[in-house]
Structure formats: C-alpha cells, structure tokens
Design an enzyme around this catalytic site. Structure first.
Site, PDB file in Angstrom:
ATOM      1  N   ARG A 114      54.085  77.660  69.046  1.00 27.22           N
ATOM      2  CA  ARG A 114      52.900  77.312  69.209  1.00 27.22           C
ATOM      3  C   ARG A 114      52.641  75.806  70.594  1.00 27.22           C
ATOM      4  O   ARG A 114      52.874  75.144  69.820  1.00 27.22           O
ATOM      5  CB  ARG A 114      51.877  77.583  68.328  1.00 27.22           C
ATOM      6  CG  ARG A 114      51.405  78.672  67.187  1.00 27.22           C
ATOM      7  CD  ARG A 114      50.266  78.721  67.030  1.00 27.22           C
ATOM      8  NE  ARG A 114      49.722  79.962  66.128  1.00 27.22           N
ATOM      9  CZ  ARG A 114      49.120  80.489  66.138  1.00 27.22           C
ATOM     10  NH1 ARG A 114      47.981  79.397  65.993  1.00 27.22           N
ATOM     11  NH2 ARG A 114      48.785  81.654  64.814  1.00 27.22           N
ATOM     12  N   ASP A 152      50.395  72.959  72.828  1.00 25.79           N
ATOM     13  CA  ASP A 152      49.539  72.669  72.833  1.00 25.79           C
ATOM     14  C   ASP A 152      48.682  72.800  74.212  1.00 25.79           C
ATOM     15  O   ASP A 152      49.760  72.736  75.696  1.00 25.79           O
ATOM     16  CB  ASP A 152      49.708  71.228  72.497  1.00 25.79           C
ATOM     17  CG  ASP A 152      50.060  70.849  70.712  1.00 25.79           C
ATOM     18  OD1 ASP A 152      49.620  72.008  70.312  1.00 25.79           O
ATOM     19  OD2 ASP A 152      50.243  70.206  70.198  1.00 25.79           O
ATOM     20  N   TYR A 203      63.414  71.460  73.652  1.00 25.56           N
ATOM     21  CA  TYR A 203      62.041  70.846  74.491  1.00 25.56           C
ATOM     22  C   TYR A 203      62.851  70.278  76.123  1.00 25.56           C
ATOM     23  O   TYR A 203      64.167  69.452  74.844  1.00 25.56           O
ATOM     24  CB  TYR A 203      61.333  70.513  74.427  1.00 25.56           C
ATOM     25  CG  TYR A 203      60.044  71.677  73.811  1.00 25.56           C
ATOM     26  CD1 TYR A 203      58.697  71.940  74.059  1.00 25.56           C
ATOM     27  CD2 TYR A 203      60.358  71.539  72.284  1.00 25.56           C
ATOM     28  CE1 TYR A 203      57.995  72.776  73.233  1.00 25.56           C
ATOM     29  CE2 TYR A 203      59.310  72.612  71.354  1.00 25.56           C
ATOM     30  CZ  TYR A 203      58.138  73.402  72.560  1.00 25.56           C
ATOM     31  OH  TYR A 203      57.302  73.818  71.844  1.00 25.56           O
ATOM     32  N   ARG A 207      56.150  64.835  72.025  1.00 25.97           N
ATOM     33  CA  ARG A 207      55.703  63.950  72.884  1.00 25.97           C
ATOM     34  C   ARG A 207      55.352  62.580  72.048  1.00 25.97           C
ATOM     35  O   ARG A 207      55.227  60.774  72.038  1.00 25.97           O
ATOM     36  CB  ARG A 207      53.796  64.362  72.265  1.00 25.97           C
ATOM     37  CG  ARG A 207      54.389  65.271  73.219  1.00 25.97           C
ATOM     38  CD  ARG A 207      53.328  66.257  73.734  1.00 25.97           C
ATOM     39  NE  ARG A 207      51.689  65.756  73.890  1.00 25.97           N
ATOM     40  CZ  ARG A 207      50.576  65.973  73.721  1.00 25.97           C
ATOM     41  NH1 ARG A 207      50.332  67.212  72.213  1.00 25.97           N
ATOM     42  NH2 ARG A 207      49.249  65.298  74.192  1.00 25.97           N
TER      43      ARG A 207
END
Length: 285
Positions: free
Chosen positions: A62, A64, A125, A213
């Site tokens: 999922r 953001d 990522y 992040r």
C-alpha cells in the site's frame, strides 16, 4: 488465516503502474477521496457489467498519498465464468475506462498459492533527489525532490551500510497498533546519475509505514553534513523516533518492483509472511 480461492472463482494477477500525485494513496477511503484501488475497482465493475458488485483488490504494498508505482502488483478473485467471458478484451477495456494516471499492463491467472501481498519476498523502491543549485528539471518535478544543500553520496552510502540486515526499525516507522516494525533491509544504496539526480535504491522483505521516506530523511542529513555517517545507525539502535529524522516528501518515491519466489514456493511464503516476527534474544555476553 485461509487464503483459498473460493470454488468457481479464479485468482487474477494485475501488474500496474500509476502516478501518485493526484491520489490519496492506494487504499480505498471513506469520504470519496480518490485512490488507486477505488479507481481500478470502479473500472473493473463497469467493464464487466457487474452492477453493484465490487471485486476487491489485494495489493503487494500500500503506497501513501503522492507516492508513485512503476511495478505494483495486485490480485483479484473473479468468478470463473466472468473471467472467461471478458478475458480477451478486459485489458483493453480497462485501458479505455481508467484515468490516464493509472495503467494496468497485464492480467494473468495466478499460480496456486499466489497472494500479491503475502507471497512477495521483497519490494524495491527508488527515491530520487537532486542537489543542483538551480533546482529540479521542470519535466521531472513530480518525481524528484530538491535538496538545497550539496550532498556527499559517499558519506550517505557509508551511513546506509550500517542499516542493512534484520532490525527493529521502530525509529524509522510510524507505529501502527498490533503491527511489528521488524524488517530485513536487503539493499540501501545511492548513486548519482549523469544528470546529477541521486537515486536511492531501497529493497526489503517488507516496509512499515513511512520507513523508506524516514531512512532517506536521515541519509540526507548525513549527506549535507549535519550529522556523521554513524548517526543513522545510532538512531536505529536507540529504537525511538528522533526529531531530527524527517519524513521526506512523497513525490520522490516510486515502487519499482515486487519480487516473488518460484511458483512451487508461493504457498509456503504466503503462510510464513503472516507470522508475526520477533528478533532473536540477545546472548548473555
């Protein structure tokens, strides 16, 4: 927890990508906010003429609000008759119905034991940032963060090496009730391209909320000289949030790829991933 496909149904794997700028994340939300899951489920319901029936998607990771995906994976269980009736034209019909900021690239029958979320063995990522004094290329502004201090990539890579392996990443995660923050960080490396854009590659078996992040935020603090290379590791070992670790903006982050084991190992991985993890107890000396 059973994950068996119901009789008369078939599990379909979706490979997709999206620009997250205008989405409030992947997961459906109350209040009519626009989400990737909501758009795809609405389109699927429309093109299969399913009336009020919604076929719910399960996703590998999922994302953001504002986060992009190039190699996202999801699955949906459809009635076998519906799949047979629409399979040849379903991909093209979805392309005509979906908004232009989300695309489905393939729809395939999943092998036995496949679960887009629990069968995955890693997610990769990329976070992109530039320290060019002039800012970000206007054509890349939706996918690259501007950091207005010069960045030392070697120092950032030195710091990154101290974060690899299995750890409790509580210091870099937004806690969620009942969820573990133990993860195995398999790769964390940064490279400056010919265009000056620095790409951080981050791969782990799974990620907790805000983990990527937050890690990038810590590395940027090292790269611009505000903290030494051993600081991110000390924050990790402390196990608590440090006010100096900033969660960087989402638009520089893209889910690039999801990895799965061989077909014969899918079911075992599916079962293993549902178990709550804990770190081994420390020895006495």
């Amino acid at each position: 927890m059973s994950d068996e496909v119901q009789p008369g149904h078939v599990r379909i794997r979706l490979d997709l990508s999206y620009d997250g700028a205008a989405f409030h994340g992947w997961a459906k939300q109350a209040g009519g906010r626009r989400t990737v899951q909501g758009e795809i489920e609405d389109a699927l319901r429309t093109v299969t003429r399913s009336g009020e029936r919604t076929y719910e998607l399960t996703v590998a990771g999922r994302t953001d609000a504002g986060v992009h995906a190039r190699g996202q994976v999801a699955h949906v269980d459809l009635p076998a008759q519906l799949w047979e009736a629409h399979r040849e034209k379903l991909l093209k019909r979805l392309a005509g119905r979906l908004p232009r900021d989300v695309r489905i690239w393939s729809l395939t029958e999943a092998p036995a034991g496949f679960n887009a979320r629990f069968s995955a063995i890693w997610r990769r990522y990329a976070y992109r940032v530039t320290d060019h004094p002039g800012g970000v290329d206007p054509l890349l502004r939706g996918h690259v963060l501007w950091h207005d201090w010069p960045l030392d990539v070697d120092a950032m890579n030195e710091a990154a090496r101290g974060l690899l392996g299995e750890h409790d990443f509580a210091a870099y995660c937004k806690r969620r009730e009942g969820a573990t923050t133990i993860r195995t960080l398999q790769e964390l490396s940064l490279q400056r391209g010919a265009d000056g854009v620095i790409t951080a590659t981050v791969r782990a078996d799974a990620f907790c909320h805000n983990m990527v992040r937050s890690l990038i935020g810590a590395l940027l603090f090292v790269g611009d000289g505000h903290r030494p290379p051993d600081w991110p590791g000390k924050v990790l070992a402390a196990g608590v949030r440090d006010s100096a670790v900033h969660v960087v903006r989402p638009h520089g982050l893209t889910l690039e790829e999801v990895g799965y084991p061989a077909d014969e190992l899918l079911a075992a991985r599916n079962k293993e991933a549902r178990n709550r993890r804990s770190l081994p107890s420390a020895g006495c000396c």
